[in-house]
Design a protein around this motif. Sequence first.
Motif, short mmCIF file in Angstrom:
data_model
loop_
_atom_site.label_atom_id
_atom_site.label_comp_id
_atom_site.label_asym_id
_atom_site.label_seq_id
_atom_site.Cartn_x
_atom_site.Cartn_y
_atom_site.Cartn_z
N SER A 1 -0.88 101.37 -15.29
CA SER A 1 -0.64 101.65 -16.32
C SER A 1 -1.85 101.65 -16.77
O SER A 1 -2.08 101.85 -18.55
CB SER A 1 0.07 100.09 -17.10
OG SER A 1 -1.28 99.06 -17.15
N GLY A 2 -3.03 102.21 -16.56
CA GLY A 2 -3.98 102.32 -17.32
C GLY A 2 -4.06 103.82 -17.71
O GLY A 2 -3.06 105.12 -18.14
N SER B 1 3.33 97.05 -13.17
CA SER B 1 1.62 97.19 -13.34
C SER B 1 1.47 96.07 -13.52
O SER B 1 2.49 94.79 -13.34
CB SER B 1 0.82 97.57 -14.76
OG SER B 1 0.16 97.01 -14.89
N SER C 1 0.29 94.00 -14.58
CA SER C 1 -0.21 93.34 -16.19
C SER C 1 0.97 93.80 -16.96
O SER C 1 1.13 95.24 -17.30
CB SER C 1 -1.13 93.92 -17.18
OG SER C 1 -0.97 93.69 -18.45
N HIS D 1 0.32 95.53 -20.51
CA HIS D 1 0.35 97.12 -20.11
C HIS D 1 0.90 98.06 -20.09
O HIS D 1 1.22 98.80 -20.96
CB HIS D 1 -0.98 96.95 -19.39
CG HIS D 1 -2.46 96.28 -19.51
ND1 HIS D 1 -3.53 96.35 -19.21
CD2 HIS D 1 -2.98 95.78 -20.43
CE1 HIS D 1 -4.57 95.44 -19.48
NE2 HIS D 1 -4.42 94.96 -20.30
N PHE E 1 2.58 101.04 -22.03
CA PHE E 1 2.45 102.24 -21.70
C PHE E 1 4.00 102.82 -21.50
O PHE E 1 4.53 103.52 -22.32
CB PHE E 1 2.15 102.36 -20.29
CG PHE E 1 2.43 103.28 -19.61
CD1 PHE E 1 2.14 104.59 -19.91
CD2 PHE E 1 2.49 103.41 -17.77
CE1 PHE E 1 2.77 105.89 -20.11
CE2 PHE E 1 2.59 104.09 -17.54
CZ PHE E 1 2.10 105.84 -18.64
#
Length: 313
Positions: A131-132, A155, A157, A160, A164
């Motif tokens: 999810s980065g 993810s 997280s 996160h 996203f």
Amino acid sequence: MTSTPTPPAPVALVRAIQEAMCEALRDGSVGRMLLPPRETVEDASGAKFISMPAVSPDHDLYVNKVATIMPSAGAGSTVTSVVPMFSASTGRYLGTLDGATVTNLKCAAVTALVTDRCAAPDSRVLGIIGSGVQARQQFLGVSAVRDLAQVRIWSRSPAHAAAFARDIEASAAGRPVDVVVCGSAEEAGRGVDILSTATTSAVPLPIPAELPAHAHINCMGAHTTASREVPAELLRTSVVIVEDLRTAIAEAGESHAGALELGALMSEEADGFPWRRTVFASTGSAYLDLITCAHLVTSQAATGGVPEPGRDR
């Protein structure tokens, strides 16, 4: 001249850089580039100092993406990068682009290129593990070439992943895209047409065995010669594509020795790839950074920004 980071690239820009990459692969200019191996210096603290040079006589451009990767107190690392540019024929300094902007555009564009040549034309379901920043480039690149009906996200997280998902829904601009935050990596990948992995995992992710025989996988995250995001068996049983074979073997191991380079996607052989399982195992290459820079130089020169290579302002 140093550019500042820009907002996420619009689909039109990604498609334009994708086409520039295709053209460079077709016309042989990639083969005429000077591409020494990237250099990485690591100190006792774990900090890394990286240099990725490339020279293209066809583009009249010399670039060198330089970066620092500094270990942080929390999880992950801090990455800083810039790309100074020079005319290859005159040596004239043309400007410096933000390294993150160049990298993100390059990754989205090469994802679009490989996905367009390897994924089935009617692919509608994308799974994303991660999810980065790179996960976001995966959505951008795939959605540039396929009309997606559903995007599944997992993810480590959940917060996160939820953020996203909201970003994807906002960028859909009214298009009917079903965005699902999954409870596991297996759920995110089960039955998808396209799967993108963009994580820092040092062990293979639990990619489900139920992947369709035609599935295409974009593997964009962490790799070493001894570790990677995807299982070795998946690489063994799939058509594997890399940017540069020498780099892939040196940095991701002998499991990539039988891989095809991007240029193979421009041949008739690739016409059958959408009906086979394919894996794009990305290790990066400076020639794609150079093509991205060349496109940005040309487009900015047209608006009075960075001068074209070989020309005075």
